[in-house]
Structure formats: C-alpha cells, structure tokens
Enzyme design. Structure first.
Site, PDB file in Angstrom:
ATOM      1  N   GLY B  79      36.205  -6.162 -51.788  1.00  0.00           N
ATOM      2  CA  GLY B  79      36.236  -5.733 -50.386  1.00  0.00           C
ATOM      3  C   GLY B  79      37.658  -5.521 -49.908  1.00  0.00           C
ATOM      4  N   THR B  80      38.555  -6.391 -50.376  1.00  0.00           N
ATOM      5  CA  THR B  80      39.971  -6.260 -50.017  1.00  0.00           C
ATOM      6  C   THR B  80      40.537  -4.938 -50.520  1.00  0.00           C
ATOM      7  OG1 THR B  80      40.399  -8.623 -49.890  1.00  0.00           O
ATOM      8  CG2 THR B  80      42.274  -7.234 -50.446  1.00  0.00           C
ATOM      9  N   GLN B 183      31.331  -8.350 -42.741  1.00  0.00           N
ATOM     10  CA  GLN B 183      30.421  -9.390 -42.252  1.00  0.00           C
ATOM     11  C   GLN B 183      29.140  -8.821 -41.666  1.00  0.00           C
ATOM     12  OE1 GLN B 183      30.750 -12.476 -42.930  1.00  0.00           O
ATOM     13  NE2 GLN B 183      32.871 -12.431 -43.635  1.00  0.00           N
ATOM     14  N   SER B 200      31.885  -5.573 -48.661  1.00  0.00           N
ATOM     15  CA  SER B 200      32.129  -6.375 -49.848  1.00  0.00           C
ATOM     16  C   SER B 200      30.816  -6.998 -50.310  1.00  0.00           C
ATOM     17  CB  SER B 200      33.134  -7.476 -49.485  1.00  0.00           C
ATOM     18  OG  SER B 200      33.347  -8.315 -50.579  1.00  0.00           O
ATOM     19  N   ALA B 201      30.448  -6.745 -51.592  1.00  0.00           N
ATOM     20  CA  ALA B 201      29.115  -7.139 -52.056  1.00  0.00           C
ATOM     21  C   ALA B 201      28.895  -8.647 -52.020  1.00  0.00           C
ATOM     22  CB  ALA B 201      28.889  -6.602 -53.475  1.00  0.00           C
ATOM     23  N   HIS B 202      29.933  -9.437 -52.299  1.00  0.00           N
ATOM     24  CA  HIS B 202      29.667 -10.884 -52.361  1.00  0.00           C
ATOM     25  C   HIS B 202      29.492 -11.516 -50.981  1.00  0.00           C
ATOM     26  CE1 HIS B 202      33.935 -12.831 -52.206  1.00  0.00           C
ATOM     27  NE2 HIS B 202      33.935 -11.703 -51.557  1.00  0.00           N
ATOM     28  N   CYS B 326      47.219 -24.910 -43.088  1.00  0.00           N
ATOM     29  CA  CYS B 326      47.194 -25.682 -44.339  1.00  0.00           C
ATOM     30  C   CYS B 326      45.808 -25.787 -44.976  1.00  0.00           C
ATOM     31  CB  CYS B 326      47.743 -27.093 -44.167  1.00  0.00           C
ATOM     32  SG  CYS B 326      49.349 -27.121 -43.408  1.00  0.00           S
TER      33      CYS B 326
END
Lengths: 55, 381
Positions: B79-80, B183, B200-202, B326
């Site tokens: 997806g990125t 999303q 993005s498939a995942h 963090c």
C-alpha cells in the site's frame, strides 16, 4: 503531566504555574491536559509552558 | 493485579488497521494460485498464458469492486508503494502546472514522506479530525498546485474525511485528487470524485505485499520509475501474482461481508467508546463519534505511558497499536493526534476485524481499567 496535576492543588485559583518539559509531546499534551481538566493554557516558550488554574 | 507473563485468556488481535488477519478465502486462493501463478504472465508459452489469465481475472475483479476499468488499475508491492507511486507519478504528470502538493495534516506517513520530495502545503483538521474545507479550498486554488492528497478516513482515529466535497473543490481548481483509501476499501463505500486512489490488501484480509493503484482515464500520471516500452506504466518487475489473486478473492469476500460487518463491528466499537469513557478516569475518546470508520476506535489516557500500556495489554493477550511517542518507528507523538490537538500520551488504537468476537471485546473492557490504574500507580499518581 503527573507533576503538573499534583502541583495544581497548591496553586491558588487564578495563579499561573510554569511547567518545564523537554518531552517532544509536551507542546501538544499540556494544552490537551488543560482542556480536559478545565484549566487555562496561557502560553508556551520553548520548553516552558504556562498554565493558569481556573478551578 | 500481578503480571504472570501469561495472557489471562485467549489472544485477541485488535490491530486490523495495521494488518487484518488473512481471510480464509485469501488463504485458499493463495494456495490454489501457487500452481500457475509462479510463471511470468508476459511470456507467450502456455504457462505464461495461464499466469496471464490469472492476472487478468484478478485485475478484473478488483477493478469491478473499486468501480474502475481494468486498464486503470495497477498492482504494487505494498500500500505504501502504491500511495507513493500515486503521489510521485501524479506530481510527475503535472510538472507543467507546478510542483506543489496540497495534503491534509493527517495523511499516512507514506504520503508525508513522499510530500518531502516536493513543495507541500498542509491543510489542518479540527478537534475531531475533520479536514478544514475552507483552508483546503484556498490551498488547492493556489498557484503551482500539481496534486492534492486526502486520506479517505483517518487510519489513526477513524474520522471519515469529506472527500466528495474536497474533490469538488479540486475539480473547480483543475487539480487532480489522490485518495489513500487503505482503511475504507473492503469495509465501507468508496467516496466519489477522486482522480487517483490507492489501497492495501492486508488491510482488508488479503496477504501482505499487495498494493493497488487506480488512475482514472484522462489523469496525467508519469511513473517515477524507469519503464519498459511494451507495457502500460506500473510497478517495474515481476508481480507477486499468487498474492494478487488472493488479494482479489479476499476483496470480493470482504466487500460482500462489509455491510453486515460494519453493523456488527460498529456496535462493538460503540460499546468500547461508552465503556472506556465510563470505566477509565481521565480518558479522552478521540475522533468523530458519528462520521467514522465502523471498525476502529482510539482513546488517550492521562498520566499513562503509551508504551507501558501497550506492553501491559500485550501481556494480557491483546494486540493494539498506539500513536504515543516511542511506540512505533518514531520518537515523536503521532502527527495525526497533534494535528487534532488531542492528548497523545497513553494512546491506544483498537481496530476490529471479522474474527473479533463480543467476548474478545468484553475481556478487553474488563482488563483495561485495572491496567491503566496499575500504570498510574506505578508512575506515582
């Protein structure tokens, strides 16, 4: 943030507390704390944040 | 409460917005397509033709579900990669118009990283995470704007963005709009009016390693990568065809289940919103309470270290993510929470999926208040 919350009872209503914090989240989270707890965020200057007790 | 290191119940994975567990249909399709999907679909022999058939069928399925033509769709390694190709290629295709990218302050970091390669104008959001449309209107109407980018719904807080209205303003200004719909695809209706869209498939239950990019006809897009001279522009190199086939099959399944799942998961999210607010003191539930994704809820707890809360939940068998500093690949708090001006520490994002049960959510809601109280006590509050 915890120290700010603990200091508040010792501050007179209308007075200002100066918080010194170098945490990168402080600039965002101290105003958010003020909003959540009904206190006034006065100003920020570098790592110094002024908060006025309203209640 | 003492920590034994053993989860007090069955593990509950509550981070679907990062990666949803593989849909059973994806698993079946992946295994089945390994038989033919290893071959190169551009070769002319029989094995290549079988792979080509697989590729074309998968492309047709995804195109139909996204409401685009097959030749408007390309697959990418993530997806990125798809989102960054959209931004870089969208800018490249509009060089003559200028080099400015207008984007919301709550884009995925993949888009923000791509934005650093050019001049960028950031448009803010309100306390609920909704785009400032007035600021957007003047930003996209500015000089030298090549492309605008707006996430369909915030991946961190779930707030749905006014994409149709933003697209209208882009159209008036003659600026193409890229929508990162990671999303939304497979969970909710897609907005209208965009020029480029990635997913993005995942995130929908497909395998990792598949991104999709749709570029509407008439939109100028120039690949940021070197291209060969036979094919339409896309990701250079071999396609992960079995994963693509699995992604297509699982998207069809996810879209088929989406309406029912939105109702079921929406009710569980409502339960989390209500119960966390009622049982955890000094907590802020963030994001739009109404115009939001059905499966995702985010809250921040005062006087709590986000990393400590993540680990405590993990010890009790809950996988969640956090926008606190963090807790991921950055030392800074989430840019999304900062843009909204909401508390960034003690932040937890819970995102549900088809395997999430009411019992998982109940157990989470039972365990959470004690964990927050313990962390506060340990910190001396």
């Amino acid at each position: 943030m915890i120290r700010l919350a603990k200091a508040m009872p010792g501050v007179a209503v209308g007075e200002i507390v100066r918080v010194l914090a170098d945490d990168p989240a402080a600039a965002n989270d101290i105003p958010a704390w003020c909003r959540m707890k009904g206190q006034e965020f006065v100003a920020a200057d570098g790592h110094a944040f002024d908060v006025r007790r309203l209640s | 409460m003492d920590y034994t290191g053993d989860p007090a119940g069955a593990h509950a994975y509550l981070d679907a917005a990062t990666a949803a567990p593989l849909h059973p249909v994806a698993r079946e399709a992946l295994l089945a397509s390994l038989a033919d999907g290893w071959a190169d679909p551009s070769r002319l022999y029989a094995a290549g033709r079988r792979a080509q058939q697989l590729r074309d069928a998968a492309t047709a399925v995804v195109a139909e579900l996204l409401g685009v033509r097959p030749d408007e769709l390309t697959f990418w390694p993530s997806g990125t990669a798809a989102a960054q190709a959209a931004v870089l290629g969208g800018l490249g295709g509009r060089k003559r118009a200028g080099r400015t990218l207008v984007h919301s302050a709550i884009e995925h970091s993949a888009v923000l990283h791509a934005a650093r390669t050019t001049e960028a104008v950031e448009v803010g959001v309100d306390r609920l995470g909704r785009l400032d449309l007035a600021a957007w209107a003047s930003a996209v109407a500015g000089d030298g704007v090549a492309l605008a980018s707006l996430i369909s719904a915030s991946h961190e807080v779930g707030t749905i963005q006014p994409v149709a209205a933003a697209a209208e303003l882009c159209s008036e200004a003659g600026v193409p709009l890229f929508v990162d719909a990671a999303q939304t695809v497979g969970r909710a209706e897609l907005p209208a009016g965009w020029s480029l869209l990635s997913a993005s498939a995942h995130k929908w239950g497909g395998p990792p390693g598949v991104g999709v990019l749709a570029v509407r006809k008439g939109v100028r897009w120039l690949s940021p990568y070197p291209q060969d001279d036979l094919h339409r522009p896309g990701n250079p190199g071999a396609l992960g065809l079995p994963q693509v086939v699995a992604a297509a099959a699982s998207l069809r399944a996810a879209v088929g289940e989406a309406a029912a799942e939105a109702v079921r998961l929406g009710a569980l999210v409502d339960r989390i919103r209500d119960r966390v607010a009622a049982t955890v003191p000094d907590v802020e539930i963030v994001g739009d309470p109404v115009g939001r994704l059905p499966h995702l809820v985010t809250f921040s707890c005062l006087y709590v270290d986000g990393e400590a809360l993540l680990h405590a939940l993990d010890r009790h068998g809950f996988a969640v993510s956090s926008g606190s500093s963090c807790t991921s690949s950055t030392l800074r708090p989430s840019h999304v929470l900062e843009a909204m001006g909401v508390l960034s520490h003690g932040n937890v994002r819970v995102s549900l999926h088809r395997d999430t049960t009411a019992a998982d959510v109940e157990r989470f809601l039972t365990v959470l208040p004690g964990l927050v109280a313990d962390i506060r006590k340990e910190a001396g509050f």
